[in-house]
Design an enzyme around this catalytic site. Sequence first.
Site, PDB file in Angstrom:
ATOM      1  N   LYS A 154       1.113  -6.000   8.609  1.00  0.00           N
ATOM      2  CA  LYS A 154       1.322  -4.750   7.841  1.00  0.00           C
ATOM      3  C   LYS A 154       2.283  -3.915   8.427  1.00  0.00           C
ATOM      4  O   LYS A 154       2.223  -3.413   9.542  1.00  0.00           O
ATOM      5  CB  LYS A 154       0.015  -4.123   7.542  1.00  0.00           C
ATOM      6  CG  LYS A 154       0.079  -2.913   6.784  1.00  0.00           C
ATOM      7  CD  LYS A 154      -1.395  -2.219   6.761  1.00  0.00           C
ATOM      8  CE  LYS A 154      -2.283  -2.657   5.781  1.00  0.00           C
ATOM      9  NZ  LYS A 154      -3.728  -1.859   5.635  1.00  0.00           N
ATOM     10  N   ASP A 160     -16.968   3.803   4.271  1.00  0.00           N
ATOM     11  CA  ASP A 160     -16.086   3.681   3.067  1.00  0.00           C
ATOM     12  C   ASP A 160     -16.264   2.201   2.211  1.00  0.00           C
ATOM     13  O   ASP A 160     -15.158   1.711   2.078  1.00  0.00           O
ATOM     14  CB  ASP A 160     -14.625   3.959   3.641  1.00  0.00           C
ATOM     15  CG  ASP A 160     -13.660   4.475   2.480  1.00  0.00           C
ATOM     16  OD1 ASP A 160     -14.435   4.762   1.413  1.00  0.00           O
ATOM     17  OD2 ASP A 160     -12.518   4.406   2.434  1.00  0.00           O
ATOM     18  N   LYS A 203     -16.552  -0.223  -0.485  1.00  0.00           N
ATOM     19  CA  LYS A 203     -16.378  -0.213  -1.919  1.00  0.00           C
ATOM     20  C   LYS A 203     -15.574  -1.589  -2.005  1.00  0.00           C
ATOM     21  O   LYS A 203     -14.779  -1.993  -1.071  1.00  0.00           O
ATOM     22  CB  LYS A 203     -15.548   1.029  -2.118  1.00  0.00           C
ATOM     23  CG  LYS A 203     -14.382   1.264  -1.542  1.00  0.00           C
ATOM     24  CD  LYS A 203     -14.023   2.948  -2.120  1.00  0.00           C
ATOM     25  CE  LYS A 203     -12.662   3.303  -1.253  1.00  0.00           C
ATOM     26  NZ  LYS A 203     -12.353   4.695  -1.764  1.00  0.00           N
ATOM     27  N   GLY A 213       3.577   1.183   3.162  1.00  0.00           N
ATOM     28  CA  GLY A 213       4.272   0.314   3.320  1.00  0.00           C
ATOM     29  C   GLY A 213       3.779  -1.136   2.757  1.00  0.00           C
ATOM     30  O   GLY A 213       3.201  -1.025   1.878  1.00  0.00           O
ATOM     31  N   HIS A 214       4.396  -2.137   3.260  1.00  0.00           N
ATOM     32  CA  HIS A 214       4.087  -3.646   2.652  1.00  0.00           C
ATOM     33  C   HIS A 214       3.224  -4.540   3.659  1.00  0.00           C
ATOM     34  O   HIS A 214       3.391  -4.243   5.053  1.00  0.00           O
ATOM     35  CB  HIS A 214       5.262  -4.434   2.339  1.00  0.00           C
ATOM     36  CG  HIS A 214       6.496  -3.319   1.371  1.00  0.00           C
ATOM     37  ND1 HIS A 214       6.478  -3.782   0.191  1.00  0.00           N
ATOM     38  CD2 HIS A 214       6.973  -2.111   1.573  1.00  0.00           C
ATOM     39  CE1 HIS A 214       7.164  -3.017  -0.574  1.00  0.00           C
ATOM     40  NE2 HIS A 214       7.475  -1.878   0.425  1.00  0.00           N
ATOM     41  N   ASN A 273     -12.021  -2.213  -0.572  1.00  0.00           N
ATOM     42  CA  ASN A 273     -11.765  -2.174   0.956  1.00  0.00           C
ATOM     43  C   ASN A 273     -12.273  -3.582   1.315  1.00  0.00           C
ATOM     44  O   ASN A 273     -12.299  -3.667   2.623  1.00  0.00           O
ATOM     45  CB  ASN A 273     -12.388  -1.305   1.752  1.00  0.00           C
ATOM     46  CG  ASN A 273     -11.943  -0.007   1.617  1.00  0.00           C
ATOM     47  OD1 ASN A 273     -10.780   0.345   1.181  1.00  0.00           O
ATOM     48  ND2 ASN A 273     -12.672   1.236   1.848  1.00  0.00           N
ATOM     49  N   ASP A 319     -10.588  -2.317   5.762  1.00  0.00           N
ATOM     50  CA  ASP A 319      -9.873  -1.107   5.521  1.00  0.00           C
ATOM     51  C   ASP A 319      -9.678  -0.431   6.916  1.00  0.00           C
ATOM     52  O   ASP A 319     -10.536  -0.832   7.770  1.00  0.00           O
ATOM     53  CB  ASP A 319     -10.632  -0.083   4.549  1.00  0.00           C
ATOM     54  CG  ASP A 319     -11.875   0.406   5.200  1.00  0.00           C
ATOM     55  OD1 ASP A 319     -11.692   1.725   5.443  1.00  0.00           O
ATOM     56  OD2 ASP A 319     -12.800  -0.370   5.302  1.00  0.00           O
ATOM     57  N   ALA A 348      -6.303 -12.987   5.110  1.00  0.00           N
ATOM     58  CA  ALA A 348      -7.354 -13.283   4.172  1.00  0.00           C
ATOM     59  C   ALA A 348      -6.915 -13.790   3.028  1.00  0.00           C
ATOM     60  O   ALA A 348      -6.360 -13.377   2.000  1.00  0.00           O
ATOM     61  CB  ALA A 348      -8.203 -11.831   3.834  1.00  0.00           C
ATOM     62  N   THR A 354     -12.237   8.149  -5.661  1.00  0.00           N
ATOM     63  CA  THR A 354     -13.319   8.173  -6.519  1.00  0.00           C
ATOM     64  C   THR A 354     -14.243   8.639  -5.509  1.00  0.00           C
ATOM     65  O   THR A 354     -14.435   8.557  -4.489  1.00  0.00           O
ATOM     66  CB  THR A 354     -13.478   6.680  -6.578  1.00  0.00           C
ATOM     67  OG1 THR A 354     -14.803   6.646  -7.298  1.00  0.00           O
ATOM     68  CG2 THR A 354     -13.329   5.869  -5.505  1.00  0.00           C
ATOM     69  N   GLY A 359       0.818  -1.022  -0.078  1.00  0.00           N
ATOM     70  CA  GLY A 359      -0.079   0.069   0.003  1.00  0.00           C
ATOM     71  C   GLY A 359       0.792   1.266   0.081  1.00  0.00           C
ATOM     72  O   GLY A 359       1.916   1.112  -0.058  1.00  0.00           O
TER      73      GLY A 359
HETATM   74  P1  AMP Z   1      -3.392  -2.276   1.822  1.00  0.00           P
HETATM   75  O1  AMP Z   1      -1.892  -1.502   2.237  1.00  0.00           O
HETATM   76  O2  AMP Z   1      -4.200  -2.489   3.196  1.00  0.00           O
HETATM   77  O3  AMP Z   1      -3.775  -1.470   0.673  1.00  0.00           O
HETATM   78  O4  AMP Z   1      -2.701  -3.526   1.488  1.00  0.00           O
HETATM   79  C1  AMP Z   1      -1.753  -3.909   0.323  1.00  0.00           C
HETATM   80  C2  AMP Z   1      -2.238  -5.144  -0.324  1.00  0.00           C
HETATM   81  O5  AMP Z   1      -1.670  -6.310   0.847  1.00  0.00           O
HETATM   82  C3  AMP Z   1      -3.778  -5.674  -0.398  1.00  0.00           C
HETATM   83  O6  AMP Z   1      -4.165  -4.787  -1.635  1.00  0.00           O
HETATM   84  C4  AMP Z   1      -3.921  -6.969  -0.508  1.00  0.00           C
HETATM   85  O7  AMP Z   1      -3.511  -7.568  -1.678  1.00  0.00           O
HETATM   86  C5  AMP Z   1      -2.848  -7.259   0.392  1.00  0.00           C
HETATM   87  N1  AMP Z   1      -3.251  -7.525   2.027  1.00  0.00           N
HETATM   88  C6  AMP Z   1      -3.540  -6.545   2.984  1.00  0.00           C
HETATM   89  N2  AMP Z   1      -3.933  -7.045   4.006  1.00  0.00           N
HETATM   90  C7  AMP Z   1      -3.963  -8.181   3.945  1.00  0.00           C
HETATM   91  C8  AMP Z   1      -4.445  -9.287   4.595  1.00  0.00           C
HETATM   92  N3  AMP Z   1      -5.247  -9.148   5.658  1.00  0.00           N
HETATM   93  N4  AMP Z   1      -4.593 -10.629   4.082  1.00  0.00           N
HETATM   94  C9  AMP Z   1      -4.441 -10.930   2.826  1.00  0.00           C
HETATM   95  N5  AMP Z   1      -3.603 -10.041   2.011  1.00  0.00           N
HETATM   96  C10 AMP Z   1      -3.738  -8.613   2.562  1.00  0.00           C
END
Ligand code: AMP
Length: 303
Positions: free
Chosen positions: A69, A163, A165, A52-53, A168, A181, A120, A198, A49
């Site tokens: 995260k 939010d 959508k 970060g990762h 999320n 989200d 997930a 959006t 995102g």
């Molecule tokens: P985010 O920073 O929340 O946008 O997360 C970046 C990406 O990491 C998302 O688009 C998902 O593909 C993956 N991701 C985030 N959280 C999870 C989770 N709890 N389980 C599996 N994949 C996740």
Amino acid sequence: MGIAMENQPQQQQHKNFQLLQTSSEASSEADKKRWTLNDFDIGKPLGRGKFGHVYLAREKRSNHIVALKVLFKSQLKQSQVEHQLRREVEIQSHLRHPNILRLYGYFYDQKRVYLILEYAAKGELYKELQKCKYFSERRAATYIASLARALIYCHGKHVIHRDIKPENLLVGAQGELKIADFGWSVHTFNRRRTMCGTLDYLPPEMVESVEHDASVDIWSLGVLCFEFLYGMPPFEAKEHSDTYRRIVQVDLKFPAKPVVSLAAKDLISQMLVKDSSQRLPLKKVLEHGWIVQNADPSGVYKG
Ligand code: AMP
């Protein structure tokens, strides 16, 4: 934007936030330790995102698989979202529902903040929708019913999501939807078509910046139902100003293709109502004929 707590006293919020610094289910004093990176084996990257990762990870003691995260403090600071993150983390960590992604806890070091999230396994719903273009009525109804239940739960705790959508929503191992989200998606990489966010899911009262309440989530659920069935949101337009106009006028038109049942259109029309007090309450959404006939009673779309 995003998950919001209504009327929650500020002091209470801070107290709850402290609790998060203990281990996920800690109840006894002995369990009250802080997490560190050493508690986890880090696996493959799951995605990234703006801040970060996200990595697959295993908590060493319990072997529990989680998504970790990793957010960079410098980027959070630069975008001035630390306070918002605090608030959102606190709210999400107190929600316990099969269709809401669990936040087990958090920890930090000098440079990073780590969020310990439920994993997930089936990833992003948005990608699945892009792949299929649109969902069958059974699939859409099953998802909408599960989200209606999750939102009833949130609203019962005075939490408005604001939010809802496809971006999320994540999908669990069984195919169940997870609202995922932290309500700051406004600041994250925009996975949609435009560069600056959006408007598509915003209800008229939020577009017009007038007061809003929990019924904003009914509107967004209606927009989501439309996008599930048609593969695009109902008020989409090239220019923001046109989307804005279409939302405030509730310029709702059902395309001829794909063919969608009258019952589904009826439900959408009852959720996309300008007067927020006249939107179909979520409990009634669950009782609507289209949901009753199409949603899998297990709450999980099995394909
Ligand atoms: P985010 O920073 O929340 O946008 O997360 C970046 C990406 O990491 C998302 O688009 C998902 O593909 C993956 N991701 C985030 N959280 C999870 C989770 N709890 N389980 C599996 N994949 C996740």
